[in-house]
Design a protein around this motif. Structure first.
Motif, PDB file in Angstrom:
ATOM      1  N   GLY A  63       1.020  -1.047  -0.010  1.00 32.22           N
ATOM      2  CA  GLY A  63       0.070   0.101  -0.031  1.00 32.22           C
ATOM      3  C   GLY A  63       0.644   1.118  -0.054  1.00 32.22           C
ATOM      4  N   THR A  64       0.053   2.352   0.279  1.00 30.35           N
ATOM      5  CA  THR A  64       0.880   3.508   0.470  1.00 30.35           C
ATOM      6  C   THR A  64       0.218   4.407   1.603  1.00 30.35           C
ATOM      7  OG1 THR A  64       1.619   5.487  -1.269  1.00 30.35           O
ATOM      8  CG2 THR A  64      -0.698   4.826  -1.234  1.00 30.35           C
ATOM      9  N   VAL A  65       1.232   5.457   2.083  1.00 28.14           N
ATOM     10  CA  VAL A  65       0.869   6.330   2.827  1.00 28.14           C
ATOM     11  C   VAL A  65       0.931   7.779   2.163  1.00 28.14           C
ATOM     12  CG1 VAL A  65       1.679   7.308   5.083  1.00 28.14           C
ATOM     13  CG2 VAL A  65       1.684   4.862   4.808  1.00 28.14           C
ATOM     14  N   GLN A  66       0.103   8.537   2.306  1.00 29.79           N
ATOM     15  CA  GLN A  66      -0.219   9.610   1.659  1.00 29.79           C
ATOM     16  C   GLN A  66      -0.551  10.868   2.761  1.00 29.79           C
ATOM     17  OE1 GLN A  66       1.603  10.344  -0.990  1.00 29.79           O
ATOM     18  NE2 GLN A  66       2.365   8.243  -1.519  1.00 29.79           N
ATOM     19  N   SER A  67      -0.291  12.126   2.165  1.00 24.58           N
ATOM     20  CA  SER A  67      -1.064  13.118   3.275  1.00 24.58           C
ATOM     21  C   SER A  67      -1.386  14.418   2.107  1.00 24.58           C
ATOM     22  CB  SER A  67       0.212  13.496   4.003  1.00 24.58           C
ATOM     23  OG  SER A  67       1.270  14.343   3.471  1.00 24.58           O
ATOM     24  N   TYR A  68      -2.316  15.001   2.981  1.00 29.45           N
ATOM     25  CA  TYR A  68      -2.793  16.333   2.363  1.00 29.45           C
ATOM     26  C   TYR A  68      -2.755  17.395   3.550  1.00 29.45           C
ATOM     27  CZ  TYR A  68      -5.503  20.165   0.493  1.00 29.45           C
ATOM     28  OH  TYR A  68      -6.089  21.345  -0.199  1.00 29.45           O
ATOM     29  N   ILE A  69      -1.966  18.673   3.279  1.00 32.66           N
ATOM     30  CA  ILE A  69      -1.826  19.724   4.019  1.00 32.66           C
ATOM     31  C   ILE A  69      -2.631  20.873   3.344  1.00 32.66           C
ATOM     32  CG2 ILE A  69      -0.451  21.190   5.340  1.00 32.66           C
ATOM     33  CD1 ILE A  69      -0.116  18.296   6.433  1.00 32.66           C
ATOM     34  N   HIS A  70      -3.560  21.473   4.111  1.00 34.77           N
ATOM     35  CA  HIS A  70      -4.481  22.763   3.385  1.00 34.77           C
ATOM     36  C   HIS A  70      -3.460  23.811   3.108  1.00 34.77           C
ATOM     37  CE1 HIS A  70      -7.767  24.831   2.123  1.00 34.77           C
ATOM     38  NE2 HIS A  70      -7.612  25.581   2.860  1.00 34.77           N
TER      39      HIS A  70
ATOM     40  N   VAL B  65       0.084  22.468  11.017  1.00 27.46           N
ATOM     41  CA  VAL B  65      -0.081  20.976  10.790  1.00 27.46           C
ATOM     42  C   VAL B  65       0.933  20.748   9.549  1.00 27.46           C
ATOM     43  CG1 VAL B  65      -1.502  19.103  10.128  1.00 27.46           C
ATOM     44  CG2 VAL B  65      -2.344  20.829  11.682  1.00 27.46           C
ATOM     45  N   GLN B  66       1.755  19.787   9.721  1.00 26.27           N
ATOM     46  CA  GLN B  66       2.740  19.572   8.705  1.00 26.27           C
ATOM     47  C   GLN B  66       3.056  18.090   8.409  1.00 26.27           C
ATOM     48  OE1 GLN B  66       3.754  21.603   6.290  1.00 26.27           O
ATOM     49  NE2 GLN B  66       2.944  23.500   7.365  1.00 26.27           N
ATOM     50  N   SER B  67       3.463  17.447   7.369  1.00 24.41           N
ATOM     51  CA  SER B  67       3.546  16.000   7.172  1.00 24.41           C
ATOM     52  C   SER B  67       4.960  15.901   6.482  1.00 24.41           C
ATOM     53  CB  SER B  67       2.408  15.559   6.165  1.00 24.41           C
ATOM     54  OG  SER B  67       2.478  15.855   5.135  1.00 24.41           O
ATOM     55  N   TYR B  68       5.328  14.339   6.772  1.00 19.42           N
ATOM     56  CA  TYR B  68       6.484  14.052   5.688  1.00 19.42           C
ATOM     57  C   TYR B  68       6.150  12.624   5.146  1.00 19.42           C
ATOM     58  CZ  TYR B  68      10.855  12.032   4.633  1.00 19.42           C
ATOM     59  OH  TYR B  68      12.103  11.433   3.786  1.00 19.42           O
ATOM     60  N   ILE B  69       6.271  12.153   4.058  1.00 21.77           N
ATOM     61  CA  ILE B  69       6.165  11.037   3.446  1.00 21.77           C
ATOM     62  C   ILE B  69       7.395  10.746   3.038  1.00 21.77           C
ATOM     63  CG2 ILE B  69       4.952   9.897   1.534  1.00 21.77           C
ATOM     64  CD1 ILE B  69       2.881  10.952   3.824  1.00 21.77           C
ATOM     65  N   HIS B  70       8.064   9.416   3.269  1.00 23.81           N
ATOM     66  CA  HIS B  70       9.171   8.993   2.802  1.00 23.81           C
ATOM     67  C   HIS B  70       9.028   8.690   1.426  1.00 23.81           C
ATOM     68  CE1 HIS B  70      13.006   7.271   3.389  1.00 23.81           C
ATOM     69  NE2 HIS B  70      12.786   6.265   2.535  1.00 23.81           N
ATOM     70  N   ALA B  71      10.053   8.907   0.442  1.00 23.51           N
ATOM     71  CA  ALA B  71       9.972   8.788  -0.938  1.00 23.51           C
ATOM     72  C   ALA B  71       9.524   7.344  -1.323  1.00 23.51           C
ATOM     73  CB  ALA B  71      11.502   8.975  -1.457  1.00 23.51           C
ATOM     74  N   ASN B  72       9.502   6.187  -0.712  1.00 16.34           N
ATOM     75  CA  ASN B  72       8.947   5.021  -1.006  1.00 16.34           C
ATOM     76  C   ASN B  72       7.309   4.902  -0.951  1.00 16.34           C
ATOM     77  OD1 ASN B  72       8.734   4.695   1.485  1.00 16.34           O
ATOM     78  ND2 ASN B  72      10.216   2.887   1.747  1.00 16.34           N
ATOM     79  N   GLY B  73       6.913   6.147  -0.125  1.00 20.90           N
ATOM     80  CA  GLY B  73       5.454   5.993  -0.071  1.00 20.90           C
ATOM     81  C   GLY B  73       4.800   4.907   0.950  1.00 20.90           C
TER      82      GLY B  73
END
Lengths: 202, 202
Positions: A63-70, B65-73
């Motif tokens: 699967g994949t982990v994704q985000s959205y920041i307004h 509110v901030q995020s980090y997604i590793h390159a491999n997702g």
């Protein structure tokens, strides 16, 4: 003309595991798709040979982990969307879907992914409130009316029952409908595993 | 030469509220900084007049509110970092700090933000395990040794006690040290409010 001898036993086995289809169907599918296993899954699904039931039963461990920041940095969401293979997990459409779910979660504020996750006491409390608002409804119709109100509430708080906030792009389809479409398109079991939503001051 | 008459009573009051410093100190700070309240906060802090205690007491109701997604997702984190004003919340350094905390959380897998958040039973279990591993330690030194092991465990699972994973950039400083530095730099109470970390297959 396709050359049947190009089809390896290993690919046939993989395809059988993936789809639950019979050996001859799998050989035929691989022949028709020049040995491309993913295309063969789609071919079998299009022919109605690979059942969605089998797909749904496959464990979604990739699967994949994704985000959205307004844009204002005050709200954001993180989502995990699972599928069966790393191949699909890295697929552009799959990743775009995950990001659109994160955007949706940020805006629509769901509380649960599925109806099953709604705690029994939250549902009971909602039913109690609904029932208390039905003084003008005839006695015999109250139970159905209260249940109708609870269903409406579920459509507000359960992610899969919500309509995607981007109406222009998704035409009012529910998240479950979009998930099912992606599942059919990819030939994999697509699972919205979890989400997290943070908002400043909330 | 500074003109004392430029300093408004309103700014002095705001500065007193912000820092807890006395009226004369606040007037002097504003005079030295040409009436710039934010600079005056920094001035008072530099002189050791505005205590961090007072800053820490201010409610952190703004933030990012901030995020980090590793390159491999396959792994990602969402964080909420709070402060006192929207001005600081939109500050480049503040947002960059939040993103670096999200990156750190993704890699370092903390379980709690602060030591206070560690559940009593998790701590007790850790102490029990530690105590069971001290057969070679003399009786009188065991309690201290066990506590030492628990402290080591806390440094692994509590975000504020962890050293930032980017050693090149942060030179082995703990997240709490980096937080305190940003608090001093911005003159605001910086609070790591919460985080969420998702990993495929975990």
């Amino acid at each position: 003309m396709s050359d049947v001898t190009d089809i390896s036993a290993k690919d046939v086995k993989a395809l059988r595991d993936l789809t639950g289809a019979g050996m001859m169907d799998c050989k035929k599918a691989l022949t028709e798709t020049s040995g491309d296993v993913d295309a063969a899954v789609t071919w079998l699904r299009e022919k109605g040979i690979a059942g969605a039931a089998k797909l749904a039963g496959r464990e979604a461990t990739e699967g994949t982990v994704q985000s959205y920041i307004h844009a204002n940095g005050k709200i954001g969401a993180l989502v995990e969307i699972d599928c069966n293979t790393d191949f699909v997990a890295r697929n552009e459409d799959f990743v775009a879907f995950a990001r659109d779910i994160a955007l949706h979660v940020t805006a629509a504020q769901p509380l649960y992914v599925t109806e099953d996750e709604v705690p029994e006491d939250a549902r009971a409390e909602e039913l109690r409130i609904a029932a208390s608002q039905l003084d003008n409804v005839p006695e015999h119709a109250r139970e159905r009316a209260a249940q109708g109100k609870v269903n409406k509430w579920l459509e507000e708080v359960v992610l899969l029952k919500q309509r995607h906030v981007n109406e222009d792009k998704y035409g009012g389809k529910t998240i479950e409908e979009l998930r099912a479409e992606l599942s059919a398109k990819t030939g994999e079991n697509v699972v919205i595993k979890r989400f997290s939503r943070f908002a400043i001051g909330a």
